[in-house]
Motif scaffolding. Sequence first.
Motif: not given
Length: 157
Positions: A124-143
Motif C-alpha cells: 500500500q502507498p502508506s507502507e512506503v510513506s512510513k519507510a520514507v518517514l523513518f529515513l527522514a527522521s532522527d530515528e535513522s540517524s546512523f542509516v
Amino acid sequence: LILKPAHETTNEEWDSVFNVNVRGVWLGIRAFVPLMKGIGASIINISSIYGIVGAPSAAAYIASKGAVRLLTKSCAVDLIRFGIRVNSIHPGVIDTPMTKDLLHGDAETRKAIMGATLFDRPCQPSEVSKAVLFLASDESSFVHGAELVVDGGYTAN
C-alpha cells in the motif's frame, strides 16, 4: 511503463524512462544539496525492487532503477561531509493507479505481477510513506547509503 526487452526498446523509449527515473532524481539532488549543506538533511530516493533484481520485458525500467540505487550510494559517499544522509527505498508492487489494471484484472495477470511476493497482497502507498518517514527522521540517524526494501518478501524468496 515500457514493457519491452532491451533489444526491442527504441532510443526514444530508453531516453524517456531514464529522463524521468534517473535524470529527475539527479536534478532533485543537484537542486537540494546547495540549500541543505550543514543542516543535517536527508535525501531519500525512490528506486524499486527492480533496481535489485531482474525481470522479463522491462529492461529500461530495471536499468533506470538500478541507476538510482547506485546514484544513491555514490551521493552517500560524496554528501556525508555536508551532513546530508542519502538512502534509497525499493518498493515492490504498489497498489496505485499505474498498477490497477494489472492487480485487479484477471487472476493470471495478478499472479504474474505479484511474482514471488510472500504476502498475498500488493504494498500500500502508506507502507512506503512510513519507510520514507523513518529515513527522514532522527530515528535513522546512523542509516546512510542504505537500501530499504519494502516488498512483502519478494526479494527474500
